[in-house]
Enzyme design. Structure first.
Site, short mmCIF file in Angstrom:
data_model
loop_
_atom_site.label_atom_id
_atom_site.label_comp_id
_atom_site.label_asym_id
_atom_site.label_seq_id
_atom_site.Cartn_x
_atom_site.Cartn_y
_atom_site.Cartn_z
N VAL A 1 42.44 41.40 36.24
CA VAL A 1 41.40 41.27 35.23
C VAL A 1 40.21 42.17 35.54
CG1 VAL A 1 39.76 39.68 34.14
CG2 VAL A 1 42.08 38.90 34.69
N ASP B 1 35.13 43.36 45.92
CA ASP B 1 36.27 42.52 46.28
C ASP B 1 36.22 42.27 47.78
OD1 ASP B 1 39.19 41.97 44.65
OD2 ASP B 1 39.18 41.69 46.82
N ARG C 1 42.63 46.26 49.40
CA ARG C 1 42.64 46.47 47.95
C ARG C 1 41.59 47.51 47.55
NH1 ARG C 1 44.97 47.00 43.07
NH2 ARG C 1 43.82 46.00 41.37
N THR D 1 41.71 31.54 39.59
CA THR D 1 41.51 30.09 39.56
C THR D 1 42.89 29.44 39.63
OG1 THR D 1 41.34 30.34 37.15
CG2 THR D 1 39.30 29.98 38.36
N THR E 1 39.57 31.63 34.09
CA THR E 1 39.96 30.49 33.29
C THR E 1 39.65 29.18 34.01
OG1 THR E 1 41.75 31.78 32.34
CG2 THR E 1 41.87 29.40 32.06
N CYS F 1 48.61 32.39 34.37
CA CYS F 1 47.93 31.73 33.25
C CYS F 1 48.69 30.54 32.70
CB CYS F 1 47.65 32.74 32.14
SG CYS F 1 46.48 34.03 32.62
N ARG G 1 52.84 36.68 40.64
CA ARG G 1 52.08 35.44 40.74
C ARG G 1 52.78 34.28 40.04
NH1 ARG G 1 46.38 37.19 38.42
NH2 ARG G 1 47.82 38.22 36.96
#
Length: 426
Positions: A14, A32, A37, A89, A124, A264, A335
């Site tokens: 995102v 981050d 990364r 999250t 989220t 998600c 994920r």
């Protein structure tokens, strides 16, 4: 505010596309905590493939103002006036929401927050998290007062990993703010980069709720067709044929059965369910859908074993090949992948399982799942069963006849392969 400096906290699926999009118009600092990364991105490569190397390098090396800087040092965000939080999250092993990344991000921002700054959350959450969980942390670590010294907003992410058509700027964005004036400023900020437009929600809680029900609705719809698939298999009816027939009615909404993973759809319903339970309501449909979808990996494996028994195919010490380990097709994102559930269940039948995926990162899969991943060109053995779990385009080019042992069973979870090549599908 006419020319804000923006800090993006979290540079994953995102945060990175958002940072690159904003960097075309504003100075951006991407933050981050993962040094490897940040090093990868500063070298001009994004292994998630959400941002092309060309676009990333342009954002990093643009000689004109604005420019993007990526860092693991929170002090590099001190001059920012807008902080946008895009951290994960997840849920824990008991399916409970884990807000630790949000809280830690809020602590970091609180330590450098200035008068007039705006903190926008995109992660989220269930309704109330921004104002009831995150804002108190910001106040505690900054010593400042909410809606007097600093302000907040919520604009839920709508990233669809691997989708090159529906990208960050072409998906309509929901926005909100902690006061009417701030809501307008947040909306104007996103409207300056989102070509699809924005929708200004009436409150932060409304925006939070809108996001969490988007994925909950999709989860329930998929659970419904997964349950239909179980019924129709018992009736010896092809589920996909039924769906094709039903879809001829103008108001029928077509969903397909399958494994439901990802960060998600397989997670967000638990956030809404948790909040519902806290206020005294038992969310029956939401949790029922989750139970069905969470059990599909075990169900697929059991259906494969039944087919193998019917064909008298070797099971104990047999060889199985699972095609795909990412959570969706043509994407490297692993994920919350449910392909792992199929793999683990097959191992319970004492099967030797190989896994092939042309998209997933080999080292990541080894670290997360202790699987030595194969590429399509590595497939040299023959197998007693082959399960297509993810519909990567590359799998259409495989020579399945060359990969099959005698009486081998091929099961297509995604209804992706020609029907004359398979023994069963959902």
């Amino acid at each position: 505010m006419s020319y804000p400096k923006i800090a993006i906290i979290g540079l994953g699926y995102v945060g990175l596309p958002l940072a690159v999009a904003f960097a075309k118009k504003y100075p951006v600092v991407g933050f981050d905590i993962n040094q490897s990364r940040v090093d990868e991105l500063n070298s001009g490569t994004d292994h998630t493939l959400e941002v092309s190397d060309k676009d990333l390098k342009e954002a990093l090396t643009n000689n004109d103002s604005p420019v993007m800087k990526l860092s693991t040092e929170s002090n590099d965000m001190k001059e920012a006036t807008i902080f946008i939080v895009t951290v994960p999250t997840p849920t824990d092993k008991n399916r409970q929401p884990v807000l630790t990344p949000l809280i830690k991000a809020s602590e970091t921002i609180g330590g450098i927050l200035k008068d007039g700054d705006i903190v926008i959350y995109e992660s989220t959450v269930y309704p109330g998290v921004t104002e009831e969980v995150c804002v108190p942390v910001l106040e505690q670590f900054s010593g400042k007062t909410f809606n007097k010294d600093f302000f907040a907003g919520y604009s839920p992410e709508r990233i669809n990993p691997g989708d090159k058509e529906h990208t960050i700027t072409t998906i309509l964005k929901v926005t909100s703010g902690s006061t009417p004036e701030i809501a307008k400023r947040v909306d104007d900020l996103y409207a300056s980069i989102i070509t699809a437009g924005t929708h200004l929600a009436t409150s932060i809680k409304v925006a939070e709720a809108a996001k969490v029900i988007e994925n909950s609705q999709r989860d329930i719809n998929i659970a419904f067709v997964n349950e239909l698939s179980k019924i129709f298999r018992l009736l010896d009816i092809d589920t996909n044929d039924v769906l094709e027939a039903a879809a001829t009615k103008w108001n029928f909404i077509k969903f397909s059965p399958g494994l439901v993973g990802g960060h998600c759809i397989g997670v967000d319903p638990y956030y809404l369910a948790q909040k519902a339970l806290e206020v005294g309501y038992n969310p029956e449909i939401i949790l029922s859908g989750r139970r069905i979808n969470d059990g599909m990996g075990k169900y697929v494996a059991s259906e494969v074993i039944k087919l193998m028994l019917n064909k008298e195919t070797k099971i104990k010490n047999g060889k199985a090949l699972v095609l795909g380990v990412t959570f969706k097709e043509n994407c490297p994102d692993t994920r919350n992948t449910k392909a792992i559930d199929v793999i683990e269940e097959l191992k319970k039948y004492n099967m030797d399982v190989d896994v092939c995926d042309p998209w997933a990162d080999k080292q990541e899969v080894k670290t997360l799942f202790d699987i030595d991943l194969l590429r399509c060109e590595d497939l040299k053995l023959t197998y007693d069963t082959i399960i297509l779990a993810v519909s990567h385009n590359e799998f259409l080019n495989l020579d399945f006849e060359a990969l099959k042992n005698e009486n081998a069973v091929i099961f297509d979870v995604k209804s992706f392969l020609p029907t004359d090549k398979i023994d069963g599908r959902l």
